[in-house]
Design a protein around this motif. Structure first.
Motif, PDB file in Angstrom:
ATOM      1  N   TYR A  48       0.860  -1.188   0.000  1.00  0.00           N
ATOM      2  CA  TYR A  48       0.000   0.000   0.000  1.00  0.00           C
ATOM      3  C   TYR A  48       0.896   1.237   0.000  1.00  0.00           C
ATOM      4  CZ  TYR A  48      -3.530  -3.400   1.429  1.00  0.00           C
ATOM      5  OH  TYR A  48      -4.368  -4.491   1.483  1.00  0.00           O
ATOM      6  N   PRO A  49       1.242   1.745  -1.171  1.00  0.00           N
ATOM      7  CA  PRO A  49       2.200   2.860  -1.265  1.00  0.00           C
ATOM      8  C   PRO A  49       1.657   4.202  -0.780  1.00  0.00           C
ATOM      9  CG  PRO A  49       1.312   2.328  -3.424  1.00  0.00           C
ATOM     10  CD  PRO A  49       0.811   1.267  -2.497  1.00  0.00           C
ATOM     11  N   GLY A  50       0.340   4.279  -0.563  1.00  0.00           N
ATOM     12  CA  GLY A  50      -0.230   5.541  -0.094  1.00  0.00           C
ATOM     13  C   GLY A  50      -1.306   6.087  -0.998  1.00  0.00           C
ATOM     14  N   GLU A  51      -1.451   5.534  -2.175  1.00  0.00           N
ATOM     15  CA  GLU A  51      -2.500   5.966  -3.092  1.00  0.00           C
ATOM     16  C   GLU A  51      -3.001   4.775  -3.887  1.00  0.00           C
ATOM     17  OE1 GLU A  51      -1.048   8.784  -5.910  1.00  0.00           O
ATOM     18  OE2 GLU A  51       0.305   7.361  -6.877  1.00  0.00           O
ATOM     19  N   TYR A  52      -4.185   4.920  -4.469  1.00  0.00           N
ATOM     20  CA  TYR A  52      -4.768   3.869  -5.298  1.00  0.00           C
ATOM     21  C   TYR A  52      -5.433   4.533  -6.496  1.00  0.00           C
ATOM     22  CZ  TYR A  52      -9.263   5.368  -3.386  1.00  0.00           C
ATOM     23  OH  TYR A  52     -10.354   6.121  -3.038  1.00  0.00           O
ATOM     24  N   ALA A  53      -5.630   3.783  -7.535  1.00  0.00           N
ATOM     25  CA  ALA A  53      -6.254   4.327  -8.733  1.00  0.00           C
ATOM     26  C   ALA A  53      -7.755   4.478  -8.508  1.00  0.00           C
ATOM     27  CB  ALA A  53      -5.999   3.417  -9.927  1.00  0.00           C
ATOM     28  N   PRO A  54      -8.332   5.657  -8.782  1.00  0.00           N
ATOM     29  CA  PRO A  54      -9.774   5.836  -8.580  1.00  0.00           C
ATOM     30  C   PRO A  54     -10.579   4.960  -9.529  1.00  0.00           C
ATOM     31  CG  PRO A  54      -8.850   7.701  -9.769  1.00  0.00           C
ATOM     32  CD  PRO A  54      -7.688   6.861  -9.322  1.00  0.00           C
ATOM     33  N   ALA A  55     -11.766   4.570  -9.069  1.00  0.00           N
ATOM     34  CA  ALA A  55     -12.621   3.709  -9.891  1.00  0.00           C
ATOM     35  C   ALA A  55     -13.246   4.473 -11.048  1.00  0.00           C
ATOM     36  CB  ALA A  55     -13.722   3.102  -9.018  1.00  0.00           C
ATOM     37  N   VAL A  56     -13.243   5.795 -10.960  1.00  0.00           N
ATOM     38  CA  VAL A  56     -13.826   6.642 -12.001  1.00  0.00           C
ATOM     39  C   VAL A  56     -12.721   7.509 -12.593  1.00  0.00           C
ATOM     40  CG1 VAL A  56     -15.530   8.425 -12.510  1.00  0.00           C
ATOM     41  CG2 VAL A  56     -16.019   6.682 -10.782  1.00  0.00           C
ATOM     42  N   ALA A  57     -12.641   7.565 -13.904  1.00  0.00           N
ATOM     43  CA  ALA A  57     -11.631   8.374 -14.573  1.00  0.00           C
ATOM     44  C   ALA A  57     -11.913   9.854 -14.331  1.00  0.00           C
ATOM     45  CB  ALA A  57     -11.614   8.072 -16.062  1.00  0.00           C
ATOM     46  N   VAL A  58     -10.880  10.598 -13.974  1.00  0.00           N
ATOM     47  CA  VAL A  58     -11.003  12.028 -13.706  1.00  0.00           C
ATOM     48  C   VAL A  58     -10.000  12.780 -14.563  1.00  0.00           C
ATOM     49  CG1 VAL A  58     -10.889  13.826 -11.950  1.00  0.00           C
ATOM     50  CG2 VAL A  58     -11.686  11.547 -11.331  1.00  0.00           C
ATOM     51  N   ASP A  59     -10.448  13.853 -15.195  1.00  0.00           N
ATOM     52  CA  ASP A  59      -9.534  14.666 -15.993  1.00  0.00           C
ATOM     53  C   ASP A  59      -8.439  15.242 -15.102  1.00  0.00           C
ATOM     54  OD1 ASP A  59     -11.037  14.212 -18.262  1.00  0.00           O
ATOM     55  OD2 ASP A  59     -12.270  16.017 -17.967  1.00  0.00           O
ATOM     56  N   PRO A  60      -7.188  15.227 -15.546  1.00  0.00           N
ATOM     57  CA  PRO A  60      -6.112  15.796 -14.740  1.00  0.00           C
ATOM     58  C   PRO A  60      -6.236  17.318 -14.644  1.00  0.00           C
ATOM     59  CG  PRO A  60      -5.302  15.238 -16.924  1.00  0.00           C
ATOM     60  CD  PRO A  60      -6.694  14.690 -16.835  1.00  0.00           C
ATOM     61  N   GLY A  61      -5.588  17.876 -13.627  1.00  0.00           N
ATOM     62  CA  GLY A  61      -5.580  19.325 -13.477  1.00  0.00           C
ATOM     63  C   GLY A  61      -6.735  19.850 -12.652  1.00  0.00           C
ATOM     64  N   PHE A  62      -6.743  21.175 -12.499  1.00  0.00           N
ATOM     65  CA  PHE A  62      -7.756  21.859 -11.706  1.00  0.00           C
ATOM     66  C   PHE A  62      -8.412  22.936 -12.559  1.00  0.00           C
ATOM     67  CE2 PHE A  62      -4.552  20.195  -8.885  1.00  0.00           C
ATOM     68  CZ  PHE A  62      -5.282  19.591  -7.884  1.00  0.00           C
ATOM     69  N   PRO A  63      -9.707  22.786 -12.873  1.00  0.00           N
ATOM     70  CA  PRO A  63     -10.387  23.793 -13.693  1.00  0.00           C
ATOM     71  C   PRO A  63     -10.464  25.139 -12.981  1.00  0.00           C
ATOM     72  CG  PRO A  63     -11.960  22.204 -12.796  1.00  0.00           C
ATOM     73  CD  PRO A  63     -10.596  21.681 -12.476  1.00  0.00           C
ATOM     74  N   ALA A  64     -10.762  26.177 -13.747  1.00  0.00           N
ATOM     75  CA  ALA A  64     -10.773  27.542 -13.205  1.00  0.00           C
ATOM     76  C   ALA A  64     -11.769  27.681 -12.058  1.00  0.00           C
ATOM     77  CB  ALA A  64     -11.094  28.539 -14.321  1.00  0.00           C
TER      78      ALA A  64
END
Length: 299
Positions: A48-64
């Motif tokens: 358990y490295p500290g993160e896992y892949a989310p079950a739902v795809a999310v666009d990278p970045g932070f929108p305005a």
């Protein structure tokens, strides 16, 4: 004299407190590093490295919208904390506010605190709606039970000062995800529900409702919730600056994954605006604004 102590006494207390914090931090780091040497712990950290892949795809970045909402949340939260402490510790309010359409007379600081709360709740509601509409909800809502062992792993890595892998532009680690989820969907509603109970908007004559939800209970929850927010902000800012300040600030203030000073200058401008608003939140400047919707008086 400053309060009940001299300036020299306060300085000595501050130095002793700082030394105590440093000593406690050193002990915690050494203890955490000792834990990583125990049988089975290295295997756990590898699994358990500290993160896992989310079950739902999310666009990278932070929108305005997320970046502006983040700034307004910080700006309003700083003023809410200040006005809340003024309400809590005020002996005699410097001014009072009475609504034009009738209502309970309150201190000018309580009027400010309530008004800021409303803006903060509107900002939060907009954030939650856009969070689910855009699909970015999977960033802060756990989608797997693996979030818990990964969060424990991330916490242990933080305590050893060997930071877990950071991919905030794409995915938060499990501990970050749990903390953001708690802030948005637990602490914020608690602050709102308890705040409404203590506000002048709560019906005083609703005896049955008041017995079910007494004001002392709301006060007992509201102040610790504020302390939780303060703790979260302090730790959050510390980690932003200690795990790659320029890139982290670019993420939330410049909308970029590059390492440059753009996000820092946006952050500095927002911080200056917040400090100026903090200083300006005093009766002399609040009275004309409050006078638009009510009457401000000295008693």
């Amino acid at each position: 004299m400053i309060g009940t102590r001299t300036l020299a006494q306060w300085v000595r207390l501050g130095v002793l407190g700082l030394l105590g914090v440093v000593a406690a931090a050193g002990i915690i780091v050494l203890a955490a590093r000792g834990v990583t040497t125990l049988p089975g712990v290295p295997d756990f950290l590898e699994r358990y490295p500290g993160e896992y892949a989310p079950a739902v795809a999310v666009d990278p970045g932070f929108p305005a919208w997320a970046r502006w909402n983040h700034f307004f949340n910080f700006f309003l939260m700083a003023l809410i904390i200040r006005s809340g402490l003024l309400v809590r510790h005020q002996q005699r309010p410097p001014a009072f506010y009475t609504p034009k359409r009738g209502g309970q007379k309150v201190s000018i600081y309580l009027w400010l605190h309530t008004g800021l709360d409303v803006l903060w709740l509107v900002n939060g509601a907009v954030f939650v709606v856009l969070l689910f509409v855009s699909g970015h909800w999977a960033r802060i809502v756990p989608t797997s039970w693996e979030v818990f062992p990964n969060a424990a792993s991330a916490l242990l890595q933080y305590l050893t000062l060997e930071w877990p892998a950071e991919h905030g532009w794409v995915n938060y680690n499990a501990l970050q995800q749990l903390m953001y989820f708690t802030v948005v969907f637990v602490a914020a509603p608690l602050a709102a529900i308890t705040g409404v109970r203590m506000s002048s908007w709560w019906p005083e004559k609703a005896e049955r409702l008041n017995r079910i939800y007494p004001a002392p209970l709301a006060r007992a929850i509201h102040f610790p919730t504020m302390l939780f927010f303060v703790m979260f902000i302090v730790i959050h800012v510390f980690l932003v600056f200690s795990t790659g300040a320029l890139r982290n600030l670019n993420h939330m203030f410049a909308g970029s994954d590059e390492v440059s000073w753009a996000g820092f200058w946006w952050f500095a401008g927002g911080l200056v605006a917040t400090v100026l608003a903090w200083i300006a939140a005093r009766p002399l400047l609040l009275a004309p604004i409050a006078g638009v919707t009510g009457r401000v008086s000295a008693r």
